[in-house]
Design an enzyme around this catalytic site. Sequence first.
Site, PDB file in Angstrom:
ATOM      1  N   ASP A 226       4.053  13.227   4.769  1.00 16.91           N
ATOM      2  CA  ASP A 226       3.298  11.987   4.686  1.00 16.91           C
ATOM      3  C   ASP A 226       3.043  11.572   6.137  1.00 16.91           C
ATOM      4  OD1 ASP A 226       1.947   9.732   3.994  1.00 16.91           O
ATOM      5  OD2 ASP A 226       3.436   9.010   2.570  1.00 16.91           O
TER       6      ASP A 226
HETATM    7  C1  BGC Z   1       0.380   7.264   2.531  1.00 14.38           C
HETATM    8  C2  BGC Z   1      -0.210   8.510   1.896  1.00 14.38           C
HETATM    9  C3  BGC Z   1      -1.570   8.787   2.493  1.00 14.38           C
HETATM   10  C4  BGC Z   1      -1.440   8.910   4.002  1.00 14.38           C
HETATM   11  C5  BGC Z   1      -2.747   9.167   4.699  1.00 14.38           C
HETATM   12  C6  BGC Z   1       0.343   7.315   4.041  1.00 14.38           C
HETATM   13  O1  BGC Z   1       0.713   6.090   4.570  1.00 14.38           O
HETATM   14  O2  BGC Z   1       1.701   7.096   2.086  1.00 14.38           O
HETATM   15  O3  BGC Z   1      -0.309   8.342   0.509  1.00 14.38           O
HETATM   16  O4  BGC Z   1      -2.125   9.939   1.939  1.00 14.38           O
HETATM   17  O5  BGC Z   1      -0.919   7.689   4.503  1.00 14.38           O
HETATM   18  O6  BGC Z   1      -3.574   8.053   4.646  1.00 14.38           O
END
Ligand code: BGC
Length: 738
Positions: A226
């Site tokens: 993530d």
């Molecule tokens: C989120 C993800 C997301 C990623 C990119 C993170 O903060 O938890 O779900 O895909 O950011 O935007």
Amino acid sequence: MAFDVDHVLAEATTEELAALVCGSGSWHTTGIPRLGVPPLRLADGPHGLRVTEQLLTQAVPATCFPTAAGLGSSWNPALLKRVGEALAHEAIALGVDVVLGPGLNIKRSPLCGRNFEYFSEDPLLSGTLSAALVYGLQSNGVGGCLKHFAVNNQETDRMRVDAVVAERTLREIYLAGFQRAVTAAAPWMVMCSYNRVNGTLASQNSWLLTDVLRGDWDYSGVVVSDWGAVYDRIAALIAGLDLEMPQAQGRAEAVAAAVEAGELSREVLEVAAERLLALTDKAASAVRPAGRIGHHDLARQAALESMVLLRNDGVLPLAPQAKVALIGAFAATPRYQGSGSSKVNPRELDRLLDTLSARCDVTYAPGFRLSGELDDDLIDEALLAAEDAEVIVACLGLPDAEEAEGFDRTHMRIPENQRALVASLSEAGKPVVVVLSNGAAVEVADWVEETSALLEAWLGGEAGALALAQVLTGEAEPSGRLTETLGLRLEDYPSALMFPGESGQVMYGEGVFVGYRGFDALEREVAFPFGFGLGYTTFRYDSLTLTDTGSVVTRDLRVAVSVTLTNTGERAGAEVVQVYVRNAPASVSRPVRELRGYTKVWLEPGETRTVIVGLGIDAFAFWSTPHERFVVESGVYAIEAGPHSRDLPLSGGLRLDVPRLPSALHDESTIAEWFADTEAMEALQARAVARTGERFALSEQMYTVVAGQPLRRFAMFPGGVLTAEDVDAVLAEYGRSV
Ligand code: BGC
């Protein structure tokens, strides 16, 4: 083939491989241009493309579908597949190779700020719906990415919190949906979560990323972090995290330096790099259809299937050209998606004020302030608007500020100013239809009796308001079903005492008793049960028959559950036939019943159809911690079918006879556990006889006193027939050998 993976691996420098496993900018992989490896573009998200230049800038326009809370309520994998296909077309048009979704974390508590992005409290639903969406994407040459792996069930302290969860709970609830989607749809990517799982950050958790994901489930795709989830890049690589996103300062250099210094073997780096190269090759050589942005009509159909009609005294559908007082700021300013990384910039956006005005005689009043502040003048204005109306449609729900990625709610009530509005409207002497727009469940019990109808519309996406007008006027059927229990009060939820934890830890003490599994075990009354939802027609369930083939022993048990369903109403409509297995008494504490199969069917008025739902061996299994695998125990399992988890009119019994499992003996196994394993016990007796000429024996009375004591410690008492060495020797042969 776009390039030769082996050739690239042989030719690439350590620096190039290190750069490959660390992202470039916010959204790209690095690639190795010198060797013909192009970068990949990744983009959020689960219910519409969010293509931006920088992390938080506004996205280019794309279709906004209902969020997962709505899509999940469709209970329709075929719909999810179509949404996946549409997302693929939009991704292709926008040059995106992998879509960062779906999110399939379990709704452990209604308070989780990202519940709008998740499907259900149940892993079968989460897993099957996710698999369908991924399948739709990938059959068009665009990758899907399951997230957030794993146990990301809250936003509070999400980047550090340690989720403390028993393995059985993980396997049966929190990992089960991922397992299903990984094995059914082979997603190109899996995104690790931010949090810790049993002490170790998910991004550095080799048990999770390697033993379970790759070892047990045979996953061969790429694990991506993530965004910002990696603390120690070297530890993450060793644990099985292939790609770190986004680009982080100095990371690639640090990875290369670690290889140079001998702190990280080049093989580990190559394994991660190879997976990325294979993915890049797959994306580069995918046969893709022409891209296209703009799927408003599919977004409308998805919204239709997302809506859950919870109550209706007959006021719905509205009469043609009904005089409607349309009350509530959401009618003019729709709440149709959530905030955070999933936020889509829609190309079009319907408003109920317009879509309903095109069908009914509408007088509008905002009724409440979105800020939550109480405004009596707005309530008076709403009552005035209702004076000439035949029916009031009140659009309530959660304003943007009340729920979003990044924080959890602290209660599950609708804002007080909306609560006051309902109370006033209900005294106007007209039927009140409440339409809810919210991503996570809200408490309805204390005001639902003041309404004639209640329609949970979730966050319906850009065409949600058009779908709403169609459902309200009966142009279309509401066909959603709850994928989560609506408890009477927050305090009733099984996780209530432990959510969201404290001092950096959150205990999953309710175990497998999440959602309806807990409400049913505790026999708690609920506002609306898991699986519930009405339509404009009615159905009758007749005659359940079970046909089984194969066996548990050969692990090929299949049970066909067949149910006769009739549409007894005057309109065509959809029913979700739900099949639950009521567990036989087991050696562990199991939920009363669990959803094990479902299918959505559309029937014309008067039509009768035989509906078949197939079950496999997993429908009867639980995770045995000592055996470290899913097991089935003998007993009579009731297979129940019906419209929701608390209305299962049909039931049939299935007797399963399974040889008793050998126990997993270890050096703390009790006397009772040893006695239950006749082979190991005989081996122990043989040693005792060889050494002392006597067998180890206990009187019945003595047995009841000591049965629960670890044998090894008992054996150490002076004057006994057994010795610790005897126990160790037998354990060496029989211990944990299951
Ligand atoms: C989120 C993800 C997301 C990623 C990119 C993170 O903060 O938890 O779900 O895909 O950011 O935007």
